[in-house]
Scaffold this motif. Structure first.
Motif, PDB file in Angstrom:
ATOM      1  N   ARG A  78      -0.875  10.702  -3.823  1.00 47.94           N
ATOM      2  CA  ARG A  78      -0.818   9.256  -4.005  1.00 47.94           C
ATOM      3  C   ARG A  78      -1.420   8.559  -2.791  1.00 47.94           C
ATOM      4  O   ARG A  78      -1.129   8.901  -1.654  1.00 47.94           O
ATOM      5  CB  ARG A  78       0.635   8.848  -4.194  1.00 47.94           C
ATOM      6  CG  ARG A  78       0.791   7.430  -4.569  1.00 47.94           C
ATOM      7  CD  ARG A  78       2.203   7.176  -5.064  1.00 47.94           C
ATOM      8  NE  ARG A  78       2.580   5.824  -4.769  1.00 47.94           N
ATOM      9  CZ  ARG A  78       2.667   4.888  -5.681  1.00 47.94           C
ATOM     10  NH1 ARG A  78       2.459   5.168  -6.928  1.00 47.94           N
ATOM     11  NH2 ARG A  78       3.009   3.683  -5.350  1.00 47.94           N
ATOM     12  N   VAL A  79      -2.245   7.561  -3.043  1.00 48.06           N
ATOM     13  CA  VAL A  79      -2.933   6.817  -1.992  1.00 48.06           C
ATOM     14  C   VAL A  79      -2.138   5.562  -1.637  1.00 48.06           C
ATOM     15  O   VAL A  79      -1.658   4.856  -2.517  1.00 48.06           O
ATOM     16  CB  VAL A  79      -4.354   6.430  -2.462  1.00 48.06           C
ATOM     17  CG1 VAL A  79      -5.053   5.587  -1.412  1.00 48.06           C
ATOM     18  CG2 VAL A  79      -5.166   7.661  -2.779  1.00 48.06           C
ATOM     19  N   LYS A  80      -2.012   5.292  -0.341  1.00 52.13           N
ATOM     20  CA  LYS A  80      -1.368   4.062   0.117  1.00 52.13           C
ATOM     21  C   LYS A  80      -2.400   3.268   0.908  1.00 52.13           C
ATOM     22  O   LYS A  80      -3.123   3.830   1.722  1.00 52.13           O
ATOM     23  CB  LYS A  80      -0.174   4.378   1.019  1.00 52.13           C
ATOM     24  CG  LYS A  80       0.971   5.033   0.291  1.00 52.13           C
ATOM     25  CD  LYS A  80       2.144   5.254   1.225  1.00 52.13           C
ATOM     26  CE  LYS A  80       3.275   5.963   0.504  1.00 52.13           C
ATOM     27  NZ  LYS A  80       4.412   6.200   1.382  1.00 52.13           N
ATOM     28  N   LYS A  81      -2.460   1.971   0.639  1.00 54.43           N
ATOM     29  CA  LYS A  81      -3.427   1.101   1.310  1.00 54.43           C
ATOM     30  C   LYS A  81      -2.691   0.002   2.064  1.00 54.43           C
ATOM     31  O   LYS A  81      -1.784  -0.622   1.521  1.00 54.43           O
ATOM     32  CB  LYS A  81      -4.376   0.466   0.298  1.00 54.43           C
ATOM     33  CG  LYS A  81      -5.209   1.462  -0.469  1.00 54.43           C
ATOM     34  CD  LYS A  81      -6.045   0.764  -1.523  1.00 54.43           C
ATOM     35  CE  LYS A  81      -6.796   1.757  -2.377  1.00 54.43           C
ATOM     36  NZ  LYS A  81      -7.571   1.104  -3.429  1.00 54.43           N
ATOM     37  N   LEU A  82      -3.108  -0.210   3.314  1.00 50.38           N
ATOM     38  CA  LEU A  82      -2.555  -1.278   4.133  1.00 50.38           C
ATOM     39  C   LEU A  82      -3.664  -2.260   4.482  1.00 50.38           C
ATOM     40  O   LEU A  82      -4.778  -1.853   4.819  1.00 50.38           O
ATOM     41  CB  LEU A  82      -1.956  -0.733   5.428  1.00 50.38           C
ATOM     42  CG  LEU A  82      -0.713   0.133   5.311  1.00 50.38           C
ATOM     43  CD1 LEU A  82      -0.302   0.649   6.675  1.00 50.38           C
ATOM     44  CD2 LEU A  82       0.435  -0.643   4.683  1.00 50.38           C
ATOM     45  N   TYR A  83      -3.337  -3.539   4.406  1.00 53.21           N
ATOM     46  CA  TYR A  83      -4.285  -4.596   4.734  1.00 53.21           C
ATOM     47  C   TYR A  83      -3.676  -5.488   5.810  1.00 53.21           C
ATOM     48  O   TYR A  83      -2.455  -5.629   5.899  1.00 53.21           O
ATOM     49  CB  TYR A  83      -4.590  -5.457   3.510  1.00 53.21           C
ATOM     50  CG  TYR A  83      -5.450  -4.766   2.491  1.00 53.21           C
ATOM     51  CD1 TYR A  83      -6.816  -4.987   2.443  1.00 53.21           C
ATOM     52  CD2 TYR A  83      -4.899  -3.879   1.571  1.00 53.21           C
ATOM     53  CE1 TYR A  83      -7.618  -4.348   1.514  1.00 53.21           C
ATOM     54  CE2 TYR A  83      -5.698  -3.234   0.635  1.00 53.21           C
ATOM     55  CZ  TYR A  83      -7.053  -3.474   0.617  1.00 53.21           C
ATOM     56  OH  TYR A  83      -7.845  -2.836  -0.302  1.00 53.21           O
ATOM     57  N   LEU A  84      -4.546  -6.118   6.605  1.00 52.14           N
ATOM     58  CA  LEU A  84      -4.131  -7.165   7.522  1.00 52.14           C
ATOM     59  C   LEU A  84      -4.739  -8.460   7.005  1.00 52.14           C
ATOM     60  O   LEU A  84      -5.925  -8.507   6.660  1.00 52.14           O
ATOM     61  CB  LEU A  84      -4.641  -6.897   8.942  1.00 52.14           C
ATOM     62  CG  LEU A  84      -4.089  -5.663   9.639  1.00 52.14           C
ATOM     63  CD1 LEU A  84      -4.728  -5.522  11.022  1.00 52.14           C
ATOM     64  CD2 LEU A  84      -2.576  -5.731   9.760  1.00 52.14           C
ATOM     65  N   ALA A  85      -3.929  -9.500   6.943  1.00 46.94           N
ATOM     66  CA  ALA A  85      -4.397 -10.802   6.473  1.00 46.94           C
ATOM     67  C   ALA A  85      -3.995 -11.862   7.487  1.00 46.94           C
ATOM     68  O   ALA A  85      -2.891 -11.822   8.030  1.00 46.94           O
ATOM     69  CB  ALA A  85      -3.790 -11.126   5.108  1.00 46.94           C
ATOM     70  N   VAL A  86      -4.887 -12.808   7.731  1.00 48.11           N
ATOM     71  CA  VAL A  86      -4.606 -13.923   8.637  1.00 48.11           C
ATOM     72  C   VAL A  86      -4.540 -15.201   7.801  1.00 48.11           C
ATOM     73  O   VAL A  86      -5.446 -15.495   7.014  1.00 48.11           O
ATOM     74  CB  VAL A  86      -5.681 -14.047   9.745  1.00 48.11           C
ATOM     75  CG1 VAL A  86      -5.380 -15.236  10.654  1.00 48.11           C
ATOM     76  CG2 VAL A  86      -5.757 -12.765  10.560  1.00 48.11           C
ATOM     77  N   THR A  87      -3.445 -15.931   7.966  1.00 47.74           N
ATOM     78  CA  THR A  87      -3.212 -17.174   7.229  1.00 47.74           C
ATOM     79  C   THR A  87      -2.791 -18.271   8.207  1.00 47.74           C
ATOM     80  O   THR A  87      -2.488 -17.985   9.380  1.00 47.74           O
ATOM     81  CB  THR A  87      -2.092 -16.986   6.183  1.00 47.74           C
ATOM     82  OG1 THR A  87      -0.888 -16.600   6.858  1.00 47.74           O
ATOM     83  CG2 THR A  87      -2.453 -15.916   5.162  1.00 47.74           C
ATOM     84  N   ASN A  88      -2.755 -19.511   7.728  1.00 43.63           N
ATOM     85  CA  ASN A  88      -2.264 -20.622   8.545  1.00 43.63           C
ATOM     86  C   ASN A  88      -0.796 -20.915   8.290  1.00 43.63           C
ATOM     87  O   ASN A  88      -0.212 -21.764   8.957  1.00 43.63           O
ATOM     88  CB  ASN A  88      -3.074 -21.891   8.292  1.00 43.63           C
ATOM     89  CG  ASN A  88      -4.496 -21.780   8.802  1.00 43.63           C
ATOM     90  OD1 ASN A  88      -5.435 -21.987   8.067  1.00 43.63           O
ATOM     91  ND2 ASN A  88      -4.661 -21.437  10.069  1.00 43.63           N
TER      92      ASN A  88
END
Length: 167
Positions: A1-11
């Motif tokens: 099983r593949v796990k994906k992590l993302y970084l997101a920048v918001t205000n």
């Protein structure tokens, strides 16, 4: 099983925890059938299993953490005096534009995301309250011409972890 992590920048700070939205399936062709170029989502479960199967795609993500950060200008981006937050996001389901659509639905669009920022906070289940707002938002949706604040941060599979460097 593949796990994906993302970084997101918001205000705006993104609420931590699990988030479930339903993506309108006919729109997965985005713009090809004359519809909007963005994915439209709902916060409520479809009325029936048949409708869910035929018209909706379930989207789960987990916001693992969200913390304030200092953003320096660069790449043509002027942070101004706005607060910035970096969220670590784990995808449970992986749909095209899922992170962007779900964060916008939560009212926390990714910085410089001109495709989803105009519909921030608007979901299909709340059309009675703001159908005009949704129409106006969709009319203002534009494919970004500059980098947005989203990065595929890490992928984990078979015990192997590949991690991206900071851009």
């Amino acid at each position: 099983r593949v796990k994906k992590l993302y970084l997101a920048v918001t205000n705006k700070p993104v609420p931590t925890g699990m988030h479930l939205h339903w993506m309108w399936a006919p729109q997965s062709a985005r713009g090809k059938s004359g519809g909007p170029p963005c994915q439209l989502v709902s916060s409520t479960t479809p009325e029936s299993r048949r409708k869910a199967k035929d018209f909706w795609i379930r989207c789960f993500l987990e916001v693992v953490k969200c913390e304030p950060i200092i953003v320096k200008g660069g790449h043509g981006y002027d942070p101004g005096n706005k607060p910035h937050y970096q969220s670590t996001i784990r995808l449970v389901t992986g749909r095209k534009h899922q992170v962007r659509a779900q964060l916008a639905a939560l009212g926390c669009p990714i910085i410089r995301d001109t495709l989803y920022e105009p519909i921030a906070g608007l979901t299909l289940d709340r059309l009675d309250d703001g159908e005009k707002d949704m129409d106006q938002g969709i009319a203002n949706c534009r494919v970004p011409t500059e980098p947005i604040g989203l990065q595929a941060h890490a992928i984990l599979f078979s015990g192997i972890r590949a991690k991206a460097r900071t851009p």
